[in-house]
Design a protein around this motif. Structure first.
Motif, short mmCIF file in Angstrom:
data_model
loop_
_atom_site.label_atom_id
_atom_site.label_comp_id
_atom_site.label_asym_id
_atom_site.label_seq_id
_atom_site.Cartn_x
_atom_site.Cartn_y
_atom_site.Cartn_z
N GLY B 32 -23.96 25.41 0.35
CA GLY B 32 -22.73 26.16 0.12
C GLY B 32 -21.53 25.27 -0.03
O GLY B 32 -20.47 25.73 -0.47
N MET B 33 -21.66 23.99 0.32
CA MET B 33 -20.52 23.08 0.18
C MET B 33 -20.38 22.68 -1.29
O MET B 33 -21.36 22.53 -2.00
N PRO B 34 -19.15 22.47 -1.73
CA PRO B 34 -18.96 22.00 -3.11
C PRO B 34 -19.60 20.63 -3.29
O PRO B 34 -19.72 19.85 -2.35
N THR B 35 -20.02 20.35 -4.51
CA THR B 35 -20.57 19.03 -4.82
C THR B 35 -19.51 17.98 -4.56
O THR B 35 -18.40 18.07 -5.09
N PRO B 36 -19.81 16.97 -3.74
CA PRO B 36 -18.77 16.00 -3.41
C PRO B 36 -18.35 15.15 -4.61
O PRO B 36 -19.17 14.86 -5.49
N ALA B 37 -17.10 14.78 -4.63
CA ALA B 37 -16.62 13.86 -5.64
C ALA B 37 -17.42 12.56 -5.52
O ALA B 37 -17.75 12.13 -4.43
N GLY B 38 -17.73 11.98 -6.65
CA GLY B 38 -18.50 10.74 -6.65
C GLY B 38 -19.97 10.95 -6.94
O GLY B 38 -20.71 9.97 -7.15
N THR B 39 -20.43 12.19 -6.96
CA THR B 39 -21.83 12.46 -7.26
C THR B 39 -22.17 11.92 -8.64
O THR B 39 -21.48 12.19 -9.61
N GLY B 40 -23.26 11.14 -8.71
CA GLY B 40 -23.68 10.59 -9.99
C GLY B 40 -23.19 9.17 -10.25
O GLY B 40 -23.66 8.51 -11.16
N LEU B 41 -22.24 8.68 -9.43
CA LEU B 41 -21.79 7.30 -9.61
C LEU B 41 -22.97 6.37 -9.38
O LEU B 41 -23.76 6.60 -8.46
N THR B 42 -23.07 5.30 -10.15
CA THR B 42 -24.12 4.32 -9.88
C THR B 42 -23.81 3.64 -8.55
O THR B 42 -22.66 3.49 -8.16
#
Lengths: 39, 361
Positions: B32-42
């Motif tokens: 239920g938490m929003p996807t955190p910023a930075g998701t997908g960064l190498t």
């Protein structure tokens, strides 16, 4: 609520880091920015 | 084992690529938490000789790791540093600054109210009282070094501290934002090859620091490195001298020569890393993990590492529910004592005018 957190961020960016908060925080111009740092 | 392998080990570059996601490189989140910023960064790890630390570098995937050591060594030391300390879980602000002077307080908080006089009075509004665990902050406040802004928030919250946390990390009310507010600042002013410009000190990247262009880093430990040995001084010193001599001996056997080169390379790395990251503080710190991180940070700042913004979590967790009476006191005490020691350390080193700490929950 007494202050919007985005106003605090604007003050940190401008008063401490010396950077225009409008480039970082959407709607920066509309916030009443508190004074954080003494001269 | 080839000679190239030994060279790679000597350069101490550990190439382990991954993409950051919640629970792996980014803080774990709950359903239920929003996807955190930075998701997908190498996310790549390497040992920086310039800084003497092992870093996980996020973003800037087209820049080779070898460029980051040069970037760290060549970047200018920033004039100002901002440190953000986050109280995970949402601290009960009304217990940090308790309205003991309000007659409704005791009635509305029968089980967790503070007794009048249990903590220092808040000098700007004597109806308020600091939690006893925040006494170090009260000390700094009395010196004019702390400003308190209670009840910071935003209009029409949905009462989810997950959503609020996400907003505080990204600096706006938009669940879809992929960069942290400090990350956007670093994208604007940061260097292409200096991952230390944004440093997260909790082992994973704070979403506040997530950038879209510039590299940032996370560290898991501020401590230096030493090779483990089964013996201690003075025996291990003599042992390493013997290893160095063994590694320099010639041999007609290619296999033995390779072993001796590996021994020599290993001893060289051990020698180069010894002493790096040793924390020496002019003040005494509490013996806690949180304070130890700050002690290490003070060391980094004095050594001139090009750090602009730092994030770390306060000691413990603050989603205390019915355990507030015990847990808040314990963790707030640990955090505030660490902050006080850090402030005194900065003052002793003449760095206090360069550093500001922002705490939020």
């Amino acid at each position: 609520m007494t202050s919007d957190f985005r106003a605090m961020y604007c003050s940190l960016l401008e008063e401490w880091l010396g950077f225009d908060s409008a480039a970082i925080i959407p709607g920066a111009a509309g916030f009443e920015k508190p004074r954080l740092v003494r001269a | 084992m080839s000679h190239e392998c030994c060279n790679d080990f000597t350069r101490a570059q550990l190439l382990r690529g991954a993409a950051a996601e919640a629970g792996r490189g980014l803080p774990a989140i709950e359903p239920g938490m929003p996807t955190p910023a930075g998701t997908g960064l190498t996310r790549r790890k390497f040992l920086s000789r310039s800084a003497g630390v092992a870093l996980a570098v996020y973003g800037a995937s087209k820049i080779p790791l070898s460029a980051f050591d040069r970037g760290i060594a060549e970047a200018a030391t920033p004039e100002k540093v901002l440190i953000s300390i986050f109280f995970e879980g949402g601290i009960d602000a009304m217990s940090v600054l308790a309205p003991v002077g309000d007659p409704l307080y005791a009635t509305l908080r029968p089980n967790i109210k503070q007794a009048g006089g249990a903590g220092p009075t808040f000098t700007e509004d004597t109806r308020l009282q600091w939690h006893p665990g925040a006494t170090p902050l009260a000390e700094l406040h009395a010196e004019g070094k702390v400003a308190a802004f209670p009840a910071i928030g935003y209009e029409h919250p949905d009462q989810s501290h997950f959503t609020s946390r996400h907003y505080y990390e990204i600096g706006e009310l938009d669940i879809g934002q992929h960069a942290g507010w400090l990350g956007r600042y670093l994208d604007a002013v940061g260097d292409e090859e200096n991952p230390l410009q944004g440093l997260s000190m909790d082992g994973s990247l704070s979403p506040m620091l997530a950038t879209t262009q510039k590299p940032v880093a996370a560290i898991g430990s501020v401590d230096g490195y030493e090779m483990w040995s089964p013996v201690s001084d003075p025996i291990d010193t003599e042992m390493y001298k013997s290893l160095a001599k063994f590694g320099s001996l010639p041999s007609d056997s290619a296999a033995l020569l390779q072993v001796r080169r590996a021994t020599s390379q290993t001893e060289k790395v051990r020698e180069e890393l010894t002493g790096i990251g040793t924390i020496e503080s002019p003040v005494a710190y509490p013996e806690t993990e949180f304070a130890h991180k700050l002690a290490g940070l003070a060391n980094y700042l004095e050594s001139g590492l090009p750090i602009r913004v730092v994030t770390l979590n306060a000691a413990g967790g603050y989603d205390t529910h019915s355990d507030e009476a015990e847990d808040l006191g314990k963790y707030l005490t640990e955090t505030c004592a660490g902050v006080l020691a850090f402030q005194r350390d900065l003052e002793a080193r003449g760095l206090d005018d360069r550093v500001m700490i922002e705490t939020c929950a």
